[in-house]
Design an enzyme around this catalytic site. Structure first.
Site, PDB file in Angstrom:
ATOM      1  CB  THR A   1      26.527 -29.322  36.850  1.00 41.40           C
ATOM      2  OG1 THR A   1      27.204 -30.487  36.357  1.00 41.40           O
ATOM      3  CG2 THR A   1      25.563 -29.735  37.946  1.00 41.40           C
TER       4      THR A   1
ATOM      5  CE  LYS B   1      26.804 -33.595  37.769  1.00 37.77           C
ATOM      6  NZ  LYS B   1      27.969 -34.444  37.630  1.00 37.77           N
TER       7      LYS B   1
ATOM      8  CE  LYS C   1      27.669 -25.736  39.246  1.00 38.53           C
ATOM      9  NZ  LYS C   1      28.305 -25.877  37.938  1.00 38.53           N
TER      10      LYS C   1
HETATM   11  P1  NAD Z   1      36.073 -24.658  34.285  1.00 38.21           P
HETATM   12  O1  NAD Z   1      35.958 -23.457  35.161  1.00 38.21           O
HETATM   13  O2  NAD Z   1      37.400 -25.333  34.126  1.00 38.21           O
HETATM   14  O3  NAD Z   1      35.562 -24.286  32.793  1.00 38.21           O
HETATM   15  C1  NAD Z   1      34.563 -23.346  32.505  1.00 38.21           C
HETATM   16  C2  NAD Z   1      35.030 -22.512  31.328  1.00 38.21           C
HETATM   17  O4  NAD Z   1      34.000 -21.602  30.941  1.00 38.21           O
HETATM   18  C3  NAD Z   1      36.271 -21.647  31.661  1.00 38.21           C
HETATM   19  O5  NAD Z   1      37.321 -21.959  30.754  1.00 38.21           O
HETATM   20  C4  NAD Z   1      35.768 -20.217  31.482  1.00 38.21           C
HETATM   21  O6  NAD Z   1      36.764 -19.335  30.972  1.00 38.21           O
HETATM   22  C5  NAD Z   1      34.635 -20.415  30.508  1.00 38.21           C
HETATM   23  N1  NAD Z   1      33.669 -19.318  30.492  1.00 38.21           N
HETATM   24  C6  NAD Z   1      33.140 -18.644  31.547  1.00 38.21           C
HETATM   25  N2  NAD Z   1      32.276 -17.705  31.112  1.00 38.21           N
HETATM   26  C7  NAD Z   1      32.240 -17.806  29.765  1.00 38.21           C
HETATM   27  C8  NAD Z   1      31.539 -17.109  28.746  1.00 38.21           C
HETATM   28  N3  NAD Z   1      30.662 -16.138  29.035  1.00 38.21           N
HETATM   29  N4  NAD Z   1      31.761 -17.449  27.449  1.00 38.21           N
HETATM   30  C9  NAD Z   1      32.635 -18.441  27.147  1.00 38.21           C
HETATM   31  N5  NAD Z   1      33.334 -19.139  28.067  1.00 38.21           N
HETATM   32  C10 NAD Z   1      33.137 -18.822  29.361  1.00 38.21           C
HETATM   33  O7  NAD Z   1      34.982 -25.684  34.800  1.00 38.21           O
HETATM   34  P2  NAD Z   1      34.857 -27.251  34.436  1.00 38.21           P
HETATM   35  O8  NAD Z   1      35.492 -28.051  35.513  1.00 38.21           O
HETATM   36  O9  NAD Z   1      35.240 -27.461  33.017  1.00 38.21           O
HETATM   37  O10 NAD Z   1      33.277 -27.462  34.626  1.00 38.21           O
HETATM   38  C11 NAD Z   1      32.354 -27.032  33.645  1.00 38.21           C
HETATM   39  C12 NAD Z   1      30.971 -27.528  34.042  1.00 38.21           C
HETATM   40  O11 NAD Z   1      31.000 -28.953  34.146  1.00 38.21           O
HETATM   41  C13 NAD Z   1      30.488 -26.997  35.392  1.00 38.21           C
HETATM   42  O12 NAD Z   1      29.117 -26.702  35.269  1.00 38.21           O
HETATM   43  C14 NAD Z   1      30.761 -28.151  36.340  1.00 38.21           C
HETATM   44  O13 NAD Z   1      29.881 -28.156  37.434  1.00 38.21           O
HETATM   45  C15 NAD Z   1      30.509 -29.341  35.425  1.00 38.21           C
HETATM   46  N6  NAD Z   1      31.214 -30.578  35.827  1.00 38.21           N
HETATM   47  C16 NAD Z   1      32.515 -30.537  36.228  1.00 38.21           C
HETATM   48  C17 NAD Z   1      33.152 -31.718  36.595  1.00 38.21           C
HETATM   49  C18 NAD Z   1      34.596 -31.707  37.044  1.00 38.21           C
HETATM   50  O14 NAD Z   1      35.057 -32.725  37.585  1.00 38.21           O
HETATM   51  N7  NAD Z   1      35.345 -30.638  36.811  1.00 38.21           N
HETATM   52  C19 NAD Z   1      32.459 -32.942  36.561  1.00 38.21           C
HETATM   53  C20 NAD Z   1      31.138 -32.958  36.109  1.00 38.21           C
HETATM   54  C21 NAD Z   1      30.523 -31.758  35.751  1.00 38.21           C
END
Ligand code: NAD
Length: 289
Positions: free
Chosen positions: A87, A162, A237
Site C-alpha cells: 500500500t 485501496k 498510514k
Molecule cells: P512488514 O513490515 O511485516 O513487511 C515488510 C517487509 O519489507 C519487512 O520484512 C522488511 O524487512 C522488508 N523490507 C524493508 N525494506 C526492504 C528492502 N529495501 N528490500 C527488501 N525488503 C525490505 O509489513 P506487512 O504487514 O507485510 O505490510 C506490507 C505492505 O502491505 C505494507 O505496504 C502494508 O501497508 C500493506 N498491507 C498490510 C496489511 C496488514 O494487515 N499487515 C494489510 C493490507 C496491506
C-alpha cells in the site's frame, strides 16, 4: 512461472509461501525477514529479479518501493512484469510503473485487502491498476494468493481504490465506536444496539463484521483485548495516504481528514500504537464530551 518476491514480512511471507506451494519457482529477498517455506533465498533484490517472469514487491512504503524498483528494473528481462502489492501513495505507484514501462516491462499496482489472515489463507482481495497484458500475466498468481481480483483501470487505479476503501473504513469505524459510546452513556444495552444497527440503515462492515464491542457480533479483535487485527498505526498510514492523495488531486474530504486527525492523536499521543484500530471504542468510553 519464475517469480521474484521482495519484502517477506507479515504479508509477503505467507503470500510467497502460497505461490511456492502452488508449484511456482520463487526466489525471495528481504533485508530482515527469514525465507518462508519453499522460497529460495537470493543475495539481493536484483539477483532475485534476474530471469524472473514476474517480480512481486510487498514493502512498507512508497520511498522503499522506489528504491527497490531502481535496483530490480535494470535486472529484469524484457517483457517481464513488475507487480507491487504494497500500500503506497498513488504518485509512487505511477512513477514506478512509468520507469518499468520505459524499460520495456509490464507494471501493475496491486494492493490487497484481507490482512495477515487473508495472506495466510490465500483469500486476499486484489485491486489492480495497469494495462491488460500485464494484468493477464499476473492474474493466475492473484488467483493463488487471493479469492477476488478487480482490475480497476490504468496505473495507480489499484492504489486509488485501496485508499478510498480504507478512508471509508476509518470513518465508519470511528462513527460506529462513537455511537456505541453514546449508547453506553444513554444506558442502551450493547447487544440491543448491535441487534438494531446491524439490521438497520446504520449497518456497515465495521459494525456487522468487525464489531468494536467485545462479546457482541462475530469474533473480532475486540474479543482479544484489541490485539491487532489491523493495527491503528496501519489505519493511520492509509488515512495519511488518502489525505495526501486528496491534496494532490484537489478533492474535499473533510470526514477523511477528521478520521486521520483522530487516529493520529490516538497513535502518536495516546495509547493507540500496537492496538487494533477498533480500540477507538474504549478510547471514546474514557472521554467525556
Ligand atoms: P512488514 O513490515 O511485516 O513487511 C515488510 C517487509 O519489507 C519487512 O520484512 C522488511 O524487512 C522488508 N523490507 C524493508 N525494506 C526492504 C528492502 N529495501 N528490500 C527488501 N525488503 C525490505 O509489513 P506487512 O504487514 O507485510 O505490510 C506490507 C505492505 O502491505 C505494507 O505496504 C502494508 O501497508 C500493506 N498491507 C498490510 C496489511 C496488514 O494487515 N499487515 C494489510 C493490507 C496491506
Amino acid at each position: 512461472m519464475k517469480i521474484a518476491f521482495i519484502g517477506l514480512g507479515n504479508m509477503g511471507g505467507p503470500m510467497a509461501a502460497n505461490l511456492a506451494k502452488a508449484g511456482h519457482q520463487v526466489a525471495g529477498f528481504d533485508t530482515a525477514a527469514p525465507m518462508p517455506e519453499g522460497v529460495t533465498k537470493s543475495a539481493s533484490a536484483a539477483e532475485a529479479a534476474t530471469g524472473a517472469d514476474v517480480v512481486i514487491t510487498m514493502l512498507p512504503n512508497g520511498a522503499i518501493l522506489r528504491a527497490v524498483a531502481e535496483q530490480v528494473i535494470p535486472a529484469m528481462r524484457a517483457g517481464a512484469v513488475l507487480c507491487d502489492c504494497s500500500t503506497v501513495d498513488v504518485d509512487s505507484a505511477r512513477a514506478v510503473a512509468a520507469d518499468a514501462q520505459a524499460a520495456g516491462l509490464g507494471a501493475l499496482d496491486a494492493p490487497v485487502s484481507g490482512g495477515i489472515g487473508g495472506a495466510q489463507a490465500g483469500t486476499l482481495t486484489f485491486m489492480v491498476g495497469g494495462d491488460d497484458a500485464a494484468f493477464a500475466t499476473a492474474q493466475p498468481l492473484f488467483d493463488i494468493m487471493g479469492q477476488k481480483t478487480v482490475h480497476c483501470g490504468a496505473s495507480g487505479a489499484g492504489q486509488a481504490a485501496k485508499i478510498c476503501n480504507n478512508m471509508i473504513l476509518g470513518v465508519t469505524m470511528i462513527a460506529t465506536c462513537e455511537a456505541f459510546a453514546l449508547a453506553d452513556k444513554l444506558g442502551l444495552d450493547r447487544q440491543k444496539m448491535f441487534d438494531v444497527v446491524s439490521t438497520s440503515s446504520g449497518y456497515s462492515w465495521s459494525m456487522n463484521a468487525y464489531c468494536p464491542a467485545p462479546g457482541i457480533g462475530p469474533k473480532s479483535p475486540a474479543d482479544n483485548d484489541y490485539k491487532p487485527g489491523f493495527a491503528a498505526e496501519l489505519m493511520l498510514k492509509d488515512l495519511n495516504l488518502s489525505q495526501d492523495a486528496a491534496a494532490s488531486a484537489g478533492a474535499d474530504t473533510p470526514m477523511g481528514r477528521q478520521a486521520r486527525d483522530l487516529y493520529e492523536e490516538f497513535v502518536e499521543r495516546e495509547d493507540g500504537r500496537g492496538r487494533d484500530f477498533s480500540a477507538m471504542l474504549p478510547r471514546f468510553n474514557r472521554r467525556n464530551g
